[in-house]
Structure formats: C-alpha cells, structure tokens
Design a protein around this motif. Structure first.
Motif, PDB file in Angstrom:
ATOM      1  N   THR A 294       0.836  -1.205   0.000  1.00 31.75           N
ATOM      2  CA  THR A 294       0.000   0.000   0.000  1.00 31.75           C
ATOM      3  C   THR A 294       0.868   1.251   0.000  1.00 31.75           C
ATOM      4  O   THR A 294       0.618   2.190  -0.771  1.00 31.75           O
TER       5      THR A 294
ATOM      6  N   ILE B 253       2.430   1.690  -3.454  1.00 26.81           N
ATOM      7  CA  ILE B 253       1.482   2.200  -4.456  1.00 26.81           C
ATOM      8  C   ILE B 253       1.234   3.689  -4.249  1.00 26.81           C
ATOM      9  O   ILE B 253       1.336   4.490  -5.188  1.00 26.81           O
ATOM     10  N   VAL B 254       0.911   4.080  -3.029  1.00 28.51           N
ATOM     11  CA  VAL B 254       0.560   5.479  -2.760  1.00 28.51           C
ATOM     12  C   VAL B 254       1.766   6.392  -2.975  1.00 28.51           C
ATOM     13  O   VAL B 254       1.649   7.437  -3.624  1.00 28.51           O
TER      14      VAL B 254
ATOM     15  N   LEU C 102      -5.431   0.833  -5.478  1.00 32.06           N
ATOM     16  CA  LEU C 102      -5.642   0.132  -4.212  1.00 32.06           C
ATOM     17  C   LEU C 102      -6.873  -0.762  -4.262  1.00 32.06           C
ATOM     18  O   LEU C 102      -6.874  -1.857  -3.698  1.00 32.06           O
TER      19      LEU C 102
ATOM     20  N   TYR D 194      -5.762  -3.729  -6.157  1.00 32.71           N
ATOM     21  CA  TYR D 194      -4.856  -4.535  -5.340  1.00 32.71           C
ATOM     22  C   TYR D 194      -5.606  -5.354  -4.282  1.00 32.71           C
ATOM     23  O   TYR D 194      -5.326  -6.526  -4.090  1.00 32.71           O
ATOM     24  N   TYR D 195      -6.565  -4.723  -3.599  1.00 28.58           N
ATOM     25  CA  TYR D 195      -7.251  -5.415  -2.510  1.00 28.58           C
ATOM     26  C   TYR D 195      -8.405  -6.295  -2.968  1.00 28.58           C
ATOM     27  O   TYR D 195      -8.910  -7.091  -2.184  1.00 28.58           O
TER      28      TYR D 195
END
Length: 102
Positions: A49, A52-53, A94, A97-98
């Motif tokens: 995370t 990515i951010v 995200l 991803y999740y």
C-alpha cells in the motif's frame, strides 16, 4: 514548499520500499528454505500500500514539476489538479490490489 519536501520524502520512501521488495524477493527465489522474515515482509499489504501510494504521488508531483518548468505558472491550480488525479489513481490501484483473487 510542501510539495518539494513531499516529493523528496516519497523518493526516499520509494528507494527504501523497493529495496525491501528486491531483497525479500531475492531471498524467496534463491533459497530452498524460505526465511519467515522475507515472506512476511514481501507479502505485507502495508508495504504494498505504501509503495502504491508513494509511487503514484511521487509520479504526479514530478509531472507537476515538469509542467511548471515548461512555463505554466498556476502552481496552486496545478497542485489541486495533480493531487486530485493522484488520489483517483491511487484509490483505483488500491481497489484493484485489494480485490484481486489470486
């Protein structure tokens, strides 16, 4: 000034997070017995995370700097445009991803 500091901090954060990813993948691919610490760090969702951010905002604020260097001087407007775009792209990545199921 905030953007300049944030861009530098995310750059350093990306170097650290990518180093963790590369190091742990090296240990996971070459050893017959996989170390628990490497598996824990490599599959940690918090690390992914942050990666990515930080990557998205670093890229968008870098593009903002390029646009300013090209001559557009509306820095406050560019800040809000690129922050909004970064938020949308980071949120979309995200969610992907999740919600993946592999």
């Amino acid at each position: 000034m905030f953007i300049w500091v944030f861009h530098r901090v995310t750059g350093l954060l990306l170097i650290g997070l990518l180093a963790i990813k590369f190091l742990t993948s090296f240990f996971l691919m070459t050893k017959a017995q996989k170390p628990d610490w490497a598996l824990l760090l490599h599959t940690n969702p918090l690390t992914d995370t942050l990666l990515i951010v930080a990557g998205v905002y670093h890229a968008f604020y870098g593009l903002r700097t390029v646009v300013i260097d090209l001559g557009l001087r509306k820095e406050k407007l560019l800040f809000w445009i690129f922050t909004g775009l970064g938020t949308l792209v980071a949120a979309a990545l995200l969610v992907i991803y999740y919600t993946r199921n592999y």
